[in-house]
Design an enzyme around this catalytic site. Structure first.
Site, mmCIF file in Angstrom:
data_model
loop_
_atom_site.group_PDB
_atom_site.id
_atom_site.type_symbol
_atom_site.label_atom_id
_atom_site.label_comp_id
_atom_site.label_asym_id
_atom_site.label_seq_id
_atom_site.Cartn_x
_atom_site.Cartn_y
_atom_site.Cartn_z
ATOM 1 C CG ASN A 93 -2.249 9.293 5.578
ATOM 2 O OD1 ASN A 93 -1.391 10.049 6.442
ATOM 3 N ND2 ASN A 93 -3.466 9.168 6.002
ATOM 4 C CB ALA A 131 -4.909 -0.035 23.275
ATOM 5 C CG ASN A 184 2.736 8.944 5.388
ATOM 6 O OD1 ASN A 184 3.126 8.812 6.310
ATOM 7 N ND2 ASN A 184 1.290 8.091 5.464
ATOM 8 C CB SER A 227 2.579 7.379 11.174
ATOM 9 O OG SER A 227 2.398 7.778 9.900
ATOM 10 C CD GLU A 284 -0.834 1.766 9.312
ATOM 11 O OE1 GLU A 284 -2.113 1.362 9.904
ATOM 12 O OE2 GLU A 284 -1.080 2.750 8.680
ATOM 13 C CE LYS A 317 -6.388 11.460 8.562
ATOM 14 N NZ LYS A 317 -6.968 10.836 10.478
#
Lengths: 312, 312
Positions: free
Chosen positions: A191, A8, A195, A260, A273, A187
């Site tokens: 990234n 969350a 990234n 990010s 990631e 997508k």
């Protein structure tokens, strides 16, 4: 519908909030204690397109998910490297009928999900929504978005469409896709270039785009994604994807944004990631005997940088 | 012997000073006006192994080399990207008998030198001496070193040995090598890994060496150097070179040192020599149809970083 959001953070909170507002029975699950406790005591506080609101959502601390509490739908929104642990921790919420929708960035997450969930219950997707976490229990949610999703199990198209309808009923603008891997790979190309390159060069997307080698680097990386995707039956158009990715350079749209991964690693010294983006392409490349040196090298550089900055 | 040092930075100044002390007629040539003017007025000032000294060497500002002033030997010590301009500027010093010894780091400089000097007069070499420039007209020279050199022109072995003897007579410890390309490639493997990787990761050599992906990256880059060298008839032993390069990681010897490229680009925002190290391997790879993706990508990243930092 009885729905859990597993992870969350910013995006998970957006989906949880909108599904809650749409009348679903939503539980947010996260490993960040302060975040969960704040929501438990004061509700989830949000700035939603300029409007202040607070919503009383159910919450569960990930490490305290114990009692049998089966969900109809679980939406996965963890960081990629936290996915396995999350699935392990939330097993009391999984029944043989629980549908699991993975909306993480990156590729290859189904390899992990399969360990916990039968294929017929796995759905993967891709979202264009954005969200920002401003602090424990507090999110900032602006703009519009959409979701595409598809069943992994054979013959589960109707269920996929039903899940899309549940999301759409709460304003999440979801559609069934008959080629979700295409969207996910496309997508992942964004990234897999913006990234890593912005992180290692310490610049934003416009700054990267202004440098002479940017196009060559972007094209070389995407070529590797395209080769691996092709082996998996996903046909990406190299030129189209490169043009799509390079639209991120535009300073008048999102070019001034730092990806990010940059924020995770350079600003906050957090693990990245990369293993689920370029690293996943490297692993698949090894499996299929396709050379992926740009993805290999970029993942190695990012991992070195993680260690140099003592990321945690 | 009448000798010009073309490029009188730290290393050029060391060679000039030692050759001058050894009784040669030495002229320092450089493009940095303040440096040349200081030496002209006050001599070259040096801390040589702890001893302070000043030497009155001849100097010429590179842009003012006009009158015919033929040298017997010219030692090239410019930055790689300044080599072409230097050779063009010092043409009044070149006769058909002038020997030219190139001691620049990196590979492939002979392609440029050949444009100005007949093959029979070109000698290439490699030095293990070190030197530091402390300011205009001022160097710090510590430790020992050596030089290896070889003729490029056929049948010029004796001349190469004579040049080595001239250097040795001034304490520069020079030897004729019958396989100078081996030494040059082996040294380029050090620069082709430590320089680019430390620069892009913003760390010193020990810091790089402590990261888990360091070995894989170093080995992948060196493998490309080895392949290209092999095509040119130079047999490098991959494992031996990797071990040699990785000895730089040792914090008890030179590991805490930041490579020159780091100092050039990250500290001083100066252009790097990447095109004459990894970039040269990329060019040779294209020429010989040998893939060199790690060198390609590393050179692209460094060039992007140069542009981002507005290096000059």
């Amino acid at each position: 519908m009885k729905i859990a959001i597993a992870g969350a953070g910013a995006m998970g909170s957006r989906f949880g909030l909108m599904l809650h507002q749409g009348g679903n029975d939503v539980t947010l699950i996260d490993g960040w204690k302060e975040h969960i406790e704040t929501i438990r005591k004061h509700g989830l506080s949000a700035n939603l397109n300029g409007q202040e609101l607070t919503a009383q959502l159910k919450v569960e601390l990930q490490s305290e998910v114990n009692l049998q509490n089966e969900m109809e739908l679980i939406i996965l929104f963890t960081k990629a490297m936290q996915l396995d642990k999350m699935l392990s921790d939330i097993q009391p919420m999984l029944s043989e009928n629980t549908k699991v929708l993975c909306l993480l960035n990156g590729i290859g997450h189904e390899d992990i999900i399969e360990k916990y969930v039968p294929m017929k219950n796995i759905f993967i997707g891709n979202t264009m929504w954005t969200a920002g976490l401003e602090g424990p229990g507090r999110v900032k949610l602006f703009g519009d978005g959409s979701v595409e999703l598809q069943n992994l199990g054979e013959g589960e198209e109707e269920t996929a469409k039903e899940i899309a309808q549940v999301l759409t009923n709460s304003g999440l603008n979801a559609q069934y896709s008959d080629n979700i891997r295409y969207s996910i790979y496309r997508k992942a190309c964004v990234n897999g270039t913006m990234n890593g390159l912005c992180t290692i060069l310490d610049t934003n997307m416009a700054g990267l785009g202004e440098t002479s080698p940017a196009h060559e680097m972007v094209a070389a990386i995407i070529k590797e994604f395209v080769s691996v995707a092709q082996y998996e039956g996903v046909e990406l158009d190299l030129e189209e994807v490169v043009a799509h990715v390079e639209s991120c350079f535009n300073p008048d749209t999102i070019g001034l944004h730092y990806p990010s991964m940059y924020q995770d690693l350079i600003k906050n010294h957090r693990m990245t990631e990369i293993d689920y983006i370029n690293g996943a392409v490297s692993r698949k490349g090894r499996k299929y005997s396709i050379p992926t040196p740009y993805c290999d090298f970029l993942a190695q550089l990012i991992h070195s940088k993680e260690e140099i900055l003592e990321a945690h």
